[in-house]
Design a protein around this motif. Structure first.
Motif, mmCIF file in Angstrom:
data_model
loop_
_atom_site.group_PDB
_atom_site.id
_atom_site.type_symbol
_atom_site.label_atom_id
_atom_site.label_comp_id
_atom_site.label_asym_id
_atom_site.label_seq_id
_atom_site.Cartn_x
_atom_site.Cartn_y
_atom_site.Cartn_z
ATOM 1 N N LYS A 214 9.200 -0.070 5.978
ATOM 2 C CA LYS A 214 8.916 -0.303 4.564
ATOM 3 C C LYS A 214 8.589 0.998 3.822
ATOM 4 O O LYS A 214 8.659 1.057 2.608
ATOM 5 C CB LYS A 214 7.742 -1.266 4.400
ATOM 6 C CG LYS A 214 8.040 -2.689 4.814
ATOM 7 C CD LYS A 214 6.896 -3.589 4.433
ATOM 8 C CE LYS A 214 7.111 -5.014 4.819
ATOM 9 N NZ LYS A 214 8.380 -5.590 4.529
ATOM 10 N N GLY A 215 8.172 2.004 4.576
ATOM 11 C CA GLY A 215 7.752 3.245 3.933
ATOM 12 C C GLY A 215 6.451 3.059 3.180
ATOM 13 O O GLY A 215 6.183 3.731 2.187
ATOM 14 N N GLY A 216 5.637 2.114 3.644
ATOM 15 C CA GLY A 216 4.370 1.830 2.984
ATOM 16 C C GLY A 216 3.398 1.165 3.933
ATOM 17 O O GLY A 216 3.690 0.950 5.109
ATOM 18 N N TYR A 217 2.232 0.840 3.399
ATOM 19 C CA TYR A 217 1.178 0.213 4.185
ATOM 20 C C TYR A 217 1.230 -1.298 4.025
ATOM 21 O O TYR A 217 1.579 -1.807 2.961
ATOM 22 C CB TYR A 217 -0.196 0.731 3.743
ATOM 23 C CG TYR A 217 -0.422 2.162 4.138
ATOM 24 C CD1 TYR A 217 -0.915 2.484 5.395
ATOM 25 C CD2 TYR A 217 -0.115 3.207 3.268
ATOM 26 C CE1 TYR A 217 -1.109 3.804 5.775
ATOM 27 C CE2 TYR A 217 -0.306 4.525 3.642
ATOM 28 C CZ TYR A 217 -0.799 4.815 4.893
ATOM 29 O OH TYR A 217 -0.983 6.121 5.274
ATOM 30 N N VAL A 218 0.847 -1.993 5.083
ATOM 31 C CA VAL A 218 0.767 -3.458 5.067
ATOM 32 C C VAL A 218 -0.680 -3.842 5.335
ATOM 33 O O VAL A 218 -1.315 -3.302 6.241
ATOM 34 C CB VAL A 218 1.691 -4.080 6.132
ATOM 35 C CG1 VAL A 218 1.543 -5.602 6.153
ATOM 36 C CG2 VAL A 218 3.138 -3.681 5.889
ATOM 37 N N VAL A 219 -1.193 -4.752 4.525
ATOM 38 C CA VAL A 219 -2.541 -5.279 4.745
ATOM 39 C C VAL A 219 -2.416 -6.719 5.225
ATOM 40 O O VAL A 219 -1.525 -7.444 4.796
ATOM 41 C CB VAL A 219 -3.423 -5.196 3.475
ATOM 42 C CG1 VAL A 219 -3.705 -3.756 3.102
ATOM 43 C CG2 VAL A 219 -2.801 -5.929 2.307
ATOM 44 N N ALA B 52 -2.531 13.915 5.252
ATOM 45 C CA ALA B 52 -3.209 14.434 4.066
ATOM 46 C C ALA B 52 -3.356 13.320 3.035
ATOM 47 O O ALA B 52 -2.434 12.519 2.833
ATOM 48 C CB ALA B 52 -2.400 15.587 3.468
ATOM 49 N N ALA B 53 -4.514 13.264 2.388
ATOM 50 C CA ALA B 53 -4.749 12.236 1.372
ATOM 51 C C ALA B 53 -3.700 12.322 0.265
ATOM 52 O O ALA B 53 -3.275 11.293 -0.267
ATOM 53 C CB ALA B 53 -6.151 12.377 0.793
ATOM 54 N N SER B 54 -3.250 13.516 -0.054
ATOM 55 C CA SER B 54 -2.255 13.678 -1.112
ATOM 56 C C SER B 54 -0.935 12.983 -0.771
ATOM 57 O O SER B 54 -0.194 12.587 -1.664
ATOM 58 C CB SER B 54 -2.012 15.164 -1.396
ATOM 59 O OG SER B 54 -1.540 15.819 -0.237
ATOM 60 N N ARG B 55 -0.651 12.806 0.510
ATOM 61 C CA ARG B 55 0.568 12.096 0.918
ATOM 62 C C ARG B 55 0.377 10.585 0.880
ATOM 63 O O ARG B 55 1.340 9.834 0.776
ATOM 64 C CB ARG B 55 0.991 12.520 2.322
ATOM 65 C CG ARG B 55 1.498 13.956 2.340
ATOM 66 C CD ARG B 55 2.203 14.311 3.611
ATOM 67 N NE ARG B 55 3.287 13.395 3.899
ATOM 68 C CZ ARG B 55 3.694 13.106 5.125
ATOM 69 N NH1 ARG B 55 3.106 13.641 6.172
ATOM 70 N NH2 ARG B 55 4.694 12.263 5.319
ATOM 71 N N VAL B 56 -0.860 10.135 0.985
ATOM 72 C CA VAL B 56 -1.164 8.702 0.979
ATOM 73 C C VAL B 56 -1.153 8.163 -0.446
ATOM 74 O O VAL B 56 -0.663 7.054 -0.703
ATOM 75 C CB VAL B 56 -2.540 8.450 1.640
ATOM 76 C CG1 VAL B 56 -2.982 7.017 1.468
ATOM 77 C CG2 VAL B 56 -2.501 8.837 3.107
ATOM 78 N N ILE B 57 -1.674 8.943 -1.388
ATOM 79 C CA ILE B 57 -1.769 8.504 -2.786
ATOM 80 C C ILE B 57 -0.367 8.249 -3.342
ATOM 81 O O ILE B 57 0.529 9.071 -3.197
ATOM 82 C CB ILE B 57 -2.546 9.534 -3.621
ATOM 83 C CG1 ILE B 57 -3.989 9.583 -3.126
ATOM 84 C CG2 ILE B 57 -2.481 9.195 -5.111
ATOM 85 C CD1 ILE B 57 -4.800 10.724 -3.678
ATOM 86 N N GLY B 58 -0.204 7.074 -3.932
ATOM 87 C CA GLY B 58 1.076 6.672 -4.490
ATOM 88 C C GLY B 58 1.911 5.822 -3.549
ATOM 89 O O GLY B 58 2.933 5.262 -3.956
ATOM 90 N N THR B 59 1.483 5.683 -2.297
ATOM 91 C CA THR B 59 2.230 4.882 -1.322
ATOM 92 C C THR B 59 2.090 3.397 -1.646
ATOM 93 O O THR B 59 1.006 2.918 -1.957
ATOM 94 C CB THR B 59 1.727 5.172 0.107
ATOM 95 O OG1 THR B 59 1.844 6.567 0.366
ATOM 96 C CG2 THR B 59 2.527 4.403 1.134
ATOM 97 N N THR B 60 3.186 2.685 -1.541
ATOM 98 C CA THR B 60 3.203 1.253 -1.816
ATOM 99 C C THR B 60 2.449 0.500 -0.723
ATOM 100 O O THR B 60 2.492 0.865 0.441
ATOM 101 C CB THR B 60 4.651 0.736 -1.896
ATOM 102 O OG1 THR B 60 5.334 1.475 -2.921
ATOM 103 C CG2 THR B 60 4.710 -0.742 -2.237
#
Length: 121
Positions: free
Chosen positions: A75-80, A12-20
């Motif tokens: 990390k509990g986040g996304y890596v670019v 869900a987009a709501s779970r993505v928003i705020g992710t580091t």
């Protein structure tokens, strides 16, 4: 259908928003402020990443192709896959500019800058 980097699970987009979001060196570069959707092609145009600023003042927003983000459970986040220098030199926008012209200007500039194959071709 998978993304260019192999994402296959729905979220869900709501779970993505705020992710580091982290760069290739493991440094936190900001967080996902929003996700822009392409209503006509059913694609995800880009993630809106907030960089810097203080109390909402001076923050820059960057359009990062969604396919460039890989979730790292440790990390509990996304890596670019971009260096700090690439990210600092990337096109930056206000929130209004990100949605202006149906988001196409920011989308096109982002995919070109990061050399990511456009999903709409």
């Amino acid at each position: 259908m998978t993304t260019q980097t192999g994402h296959t699970q729905a979220i869900a987009a709501s779970r993505v928003i705020g992710t580091t979001v982290y760069n290739t060196a493991g440094d936190s570069i900001g967080s996902i402020e929003d996700v822009m959707l392409d209503k006509t092609s059913n694609g995800i145009m880009f993630a809106v990443i907030g960089f810097g600023g203080f109390l909402g003042m001076g923050e820059k927003y960057h359009a990062i192709p969604w396919a460039s983000l890989d979730y790292d459970q440790d990390k509990g986040g996304y890596v670019v896959p971009f260096s700090k220098e690439q990210l600092k030199a990337a096109p930056a926008y206000s929130i209004d500019e990100l949605t202006g012209e149906d988001g196409e200007r920011a989308r096109d500039a982002s995919y070109e800058y990061y050399n990511v194959k456009p999903y709409w071709h």
